[in-house]
Motif scaffolding. Structure first.
Motif, short mmCIF file in Angstrom:
data_model
loop_
_atom_site.label_atom_id
_atom_site.label_comp_id
_atom_site.label_asym_id
_atom_site.label_seq_id
_atom_site.Cartn_x
_atom_site.Cartn_y
_atom_site.Cartn_z
N TYR A 30 137.11 -59.38 50.99
CA TYR A 30 137.76 -58.09 50.78
C TYR A 30 137.77 -57.75 49.30
CZ TYR A 30 141.20 -54.37 50.87
OH TYR A 30 141.83 -53.16 50.72
N LEU A 34 137.12 -51.37 49.15
CA LEU A 34 136.92 -51.26 50.60
C LEU A 34 138.17 -50.75 51.34
CD1 LEU A 34 135.04 -54.63 51.14
CD2 LEU A 34 134.04 -52.34 51.01
N LYS A 37 137.90 -47.54 53.55
CA LYS A 37 137.02 -47.70 54.70
C LYS A 37 137.59 -48.67 55.74
CE LYS A 37 132.25 -48.71 55.96
NZ LYS A 37 130.90 -48.99 55.47
N TYR A 38 138.21 -49.77 55.29
CA TYR A 38 138.56 -50.84 56.23
C TYR A 38 140.05 -51.07 56.48
CZ TYR A 38 133.70 -52.09 56.55
OH TYR A 38 132.35 -52.05 56.80
N SER A 41 141.21 -50.10 59.95
CA SER A 41 140.66 -51.01 60.97
C SER A 41 141.36 -52.36 60.92
CB SER A 41 139.16 -51.21 60.76
OG SER A 41 138.47 -50.00 60.89
N ILE A 42 141.67 -52.84 59.72
CA ILE A 42 142.39 -54.11 59.58
C ILE A 42 143.75 -54.00 60.26
CG2 ILE A 42 143.56 -55.62 57.91
CD1 ILE A 42 141.18 -55.05 55.98
N MET A 72 136.48 -60.56 55.90
CA MET A 72 136.26 -59.73 57.07
C MET A 72 134.92 -60.09 57.71
SD MET A 72 137.51 -55.99 55.63
CE MET A 72 136.11 -55.81 54.56
N LEU A 74 131.97 -58.31 59.92
CA LEU A 74 131.49 -56.99 60.28
C LEU A 74 130.28 -57.09 61.20
CD1 LEU A 74 131.52 -55.35 56.72
CD2 LEU A 74 133.35 -55.36 58.42
N ASP A 79 128.64 -51.85 60.84
CA ASP A 79 129.64 -52.10 59.80
C ASP A 79 131.06 -51.99 60.32
OD1 ASP A 79 128.21 -53.02 57.67
OD2 ASP A 79 128.16 -51.12 56.59
N THR A 80 131.25 -52.06 61.63
CA THR A 80 132.61 -52.03 62.17
C THR A 80 133.24 -53.40 62.05
OG1 THR A 80 131.77 -52.44 64.40
CG2 THR A 80 132.19 -50.15 63.81
N LEU A 81 134.54 -53.40 61.88
CA LEU A 81 135.30 -54.63 61.70
C LEU A 81 135.41 -55.37 63.04
CD1 LEU A 81 137.06 -56.21 59.57
CD2 LEU A 81 139.01 -55.06 60.64
N VAL A 84 139.26 -60.46 60.88
CA VAL A 84 139.82 -60.45 59.53
C VAL A 84 140.81 -61.60 59.37
CG1 VAL A 84 141.69 -58.85 60.13
CG2 VAL A 84 140.90 -58.98 57.77
#
Length: 196
Positions: A30, A34, A37-38, A41-42, A72, A74, A79-81, A84
């Motif tokens: 991480y 980011l 973007k993330y 999702s996290i 993370m 991906l 590039d989806t999570l 984590v």
């Protein structure tokens, strides 16, 4: 009319079907760039599986100070999570002398991708980063009913150090697990200097 091409064509990597594990997952550390973007999702992946409702400030507390200890997983195609781990490392004063204690605060893997070693890889990456920074031990809490998590951590060498009754807001009890990275003698400066 043209002749068909001969020889072998190089096939592009096929995108796996929905829920299928890509052959090469991306594991990244991480970094603050980011967040936009993330971070949503996290929060989503963690809130789906963990019993504690964490505010945005809890995530930022860990990610701003110890982003280098958070990793993370991906999907390389989208590039989806997928998974984590969120950790921290700081001095723990209750020991004499104080120890450098790592803490695994959150670990989650999307349910469609479980049982493929993703959580194990995330934990190992976090442990390696904490060891590199001189951690003496790593601790965490997990619900006593979370048998897969207990098995994962015990496979990696963690031991149960304490039962925490009714620890979570949902009323479930937890176990505190600890992984000792150094011998006690080394932590208090009494280790055999020839062993270093």
């Amino acid at each position: 009319m043209s002749e068909p091409a001969t020889g072998t064509a190089i096939e592009p990597r096929a995108k796996p079907a929905e829920g299928e594990i890509p052959s090469e997952l991306r594991y990244i550390q991480y970094e603050h760039a980011l967040e936009k973007k993330y971070l949503p999702s996290i929060r989503a992946i963690i809130s789906k599986d963990l019993s504690e409702p964490y505010s945005i400030y809890v995530y930022r507390y860990f990610l701003y100070q110890w982003g280098d200890l958070c990793f993370m997983t991906l999907n390389p195609f989208t590039d989806t999570l997928i998974g984590v781990i969120v950790c921290k490392l700081e001095t723990h004063q209750s020991h004499s002398p104080p120890t450098l204690r790592g803490y695994i605060a959150m670990l989650a893997v999307s349910s469609a991708y479980r049982n493929h070693g993703i959580a194990t890889t995330l934990v190992r990456k976090a442990l390696d980063a904490m060891i590199e920074r001189g951690a003496d031990e790593v601790v965490l809490e997990t619900e006593e009913t979370n048998v897969p998590a207990m098995k994962l951590y015990e496979r990696l060498g963690f031991i149960r150090s304490k039962k925490l009754h009714r620890y979570y807001l949902n009323g479930n009890s937890a176990y505190r697990l600890v992984l000792h990275l150094k011998r006690v003698g080394d932590m208090i400066g009494e280790g055999d200097p020839r062993m270093i």
